[in-house]
Design an enzyme around this catalytic site. Sequence first.
Site, PDB file in Angstrom:
ATOM      1  N   LYS A  52      43.211  24.300  44.869  1.00 35.05           N
ATOM      2  CA  LYS A  52      44.539  23.700  45.038  1.00 35.05           C
ATOM      3  C   LYS A  52      45.366  24.516  46.025  1.00 35.05           C
ATOM      4  O   LYS A  52      46.058  23.967  46.883  1.00 35.05           O
ATOM      5  CB  LYS A  52      45.242  23.601  43.676  1.00 35.05           C
ATOM      6  CG  LYS A  52      44.589  22.603  42.737  1.00 35.05           C
ATOM      7  CD  LYS A  52      45.117  22.696  41.305  1.00 35.05           C
ATOM      8  CE  LYS A  52      44.348  21.737  40.382  1.00 35.05           C
ATOM      9  NZ  LYS A  52      44.757  21.828  38.970  1.00 35.05           N
ATOM     10  N   GLN A  96      48.048  25.548  35.002  1.00 35.32           N
ATOM     11  CA  GLN A  96      46.660  25.101  34.874  1.00 35.32           C
ATOM     12  C   GLN A  96      46.244  25.049  33.408  1.00 35.32           C
ATOM     13  O   GLN A  96      46.485  25.987  32.645  1.00 35.32           O
ATOM     14  CB  GLN A  96      45.738  26.047  35.668  1.00 35.32           C
ATOM     15  CG  GLN A  96      44.285  25.629  35.705  1.00 35.32           C
ATOM     16  CD  GLN A  96      44.033  24.352  36.506  1.00 35.32           C
ATOM     17  OE1 GLN A  96      44.817  23.970  37.365  1.00 35.32           O
ATOM     18  NE2 GLN A  96      42.947  23.685  36.209  1.00 35.32           N
ATOM     19  N   ASP A 119      52.371  17.457  37.546  1.00 37.01           N
ATOM     20  CA  ASP A 119      51.261  17.030  36.691  1.00 37.01           C
ATOM     21  C   ASP A 119      51.592  15.767  35.900  1.00 37.01           C
ATOM     22  O   ASP A 119      50.709  15.163  35.293  1.00 37.01           O
ATOM     23  CB  ASP A 119      50.965  18.127  35.658  1.00 37.01           C
ATOM     24  CG  ASP A 119      49.726  18.926  35.985  1.00 37.01           C
ATOM     25  OD1 ASP A 119      48.852  18.388  36.683  1.00 37.01           O
ATOM     26  OD2 ASP A 119      49.635  20.076  35.518  1.00 37.01           O
TER      27      ASP A 119
HETATM   28  N1  GUN Z   1      42.974  21.227  34.286  1.00 41.96           N
HETATM   29  C1  GUN Z   1      42.100  20.275  34.682  1.00 41.96           C
HETATM   30  N2  GUN Z   1      42.741  19.305  35.362  1.00 41.96           N
HETATM   31  C2  GUN Z   1      44.044  19.659  35.401  1.00 41.96           C
HETATM   32  C3  GUN Z   1      45.207  19.053  35.970  1.00 41.96           C
HETATM   33  O1  GUN Z   1      45.194  17.980  36.570  1.00 41.96           O
HETATM   34  N3  GUN Z   1      46.361  19.723  35.791  1.00 41.96           N
HETATM   35  C4  GUN Z   1      46.423  20.885  35.107  1.00 41.96           C
HETATM   36  N4  GUN Z   1      47.621  21.474  34.963  1.00 41.96           N
HETATM   37  N5  GUN Z   1      45.378  21.479  34.565  1.00 41.96           N
HETATM   38  C5  GUN Z   1      44.196  20.856  34.708  1.00 41.96           C
END
Ligand code: GUN
Length: 291
Positions: A52, A96, A119
């Site tokens: 990311k 995350q 998110d």
């Molecule tokens: N862990 C796996 N996918 C995601 C996501 O889209 N957002 C977040 N915050 N954690 C994740």
Amino acid sequence: MARIIDGRAVAATVQEEVRERVFRLSARGIRPGLALVRVGDDPASVSYVRQKERAAQGLGLRSEVFVLPEGTTERELLSLIHDLNRDPGVHGVLVQLPLPSPLSPERVMEVVDPRKDVDCLHPENLGRLVQGDPYLLPCTPRAVQEVLVRSGYPPAGKHVVVVGRSVLVGRPLSILLSQKGLGGDATVTLCHSATPDLGRFTRDADIVVVAVGRPGTLRADMVREGAVVIDVGVTRIPTPGGFRLVGDADFEALKEKAEAITPVPGGVGPVTVAALLLNTVLACEHQTQGR
Ligand code: GUN
């Protein structure tokens, strides 16, 4: 032989939109900022956060990673989030998941400023989503919609079976697909770990989305000839040299039977990252309107 859907190509088209918006913001002297928060050293999370961060930088966003040690208290984590909420250079905050126990994801998500919630996990944003008036779309569900629409399989009028009811993917995706408009208008069945005889439902589907995180969940005998399979699962399988990634669907067998299928890796994953960047830029535009 199924068509293998190229997620990286879909991601590239979403990135193009991000690039244009970043360019327009930069003409106003604004650079979108994304804060990525990771607690502990779960190897998958380390890898996702790095992807990311790189993707954000590649498109000219400012991104910063905050790593907190395993054993961080809720108070410490919330204190960092409060700081990021107040920082005008940060337009998106992503914590995350999963968080190491005993940290509560629900408690953490409700503290993120809803305007910075890229998110779409804050209760206010989830509420807006259910109402049909979303602030931003959650990244992975949006990625699934983008993959379907941009690959020529819009879900309108189709029976879509979603397998998995997580708050990150299955639950919001089932809502989005059933809403009116592009990427929606589907008839949706939501299956999960308490569904007896999963195949009874998936065999009726035009489109199956598997988002469970368990390899082998969807076998070839569980879909009809000509179905479209979207595989959201990602599991790390240890190998002598390290690991390899596998999805929830039995890819080798399904590619002989399905009309189209997304691979793992290279399917939904890259589009999810692009959707996150798009959300960050949209959140930035929203926060800097009139400035
Ligand atoms: N862990 C796996 N996918 C995601 C996501 O889209 N957002 C977040 N915050 N954690 C994740």
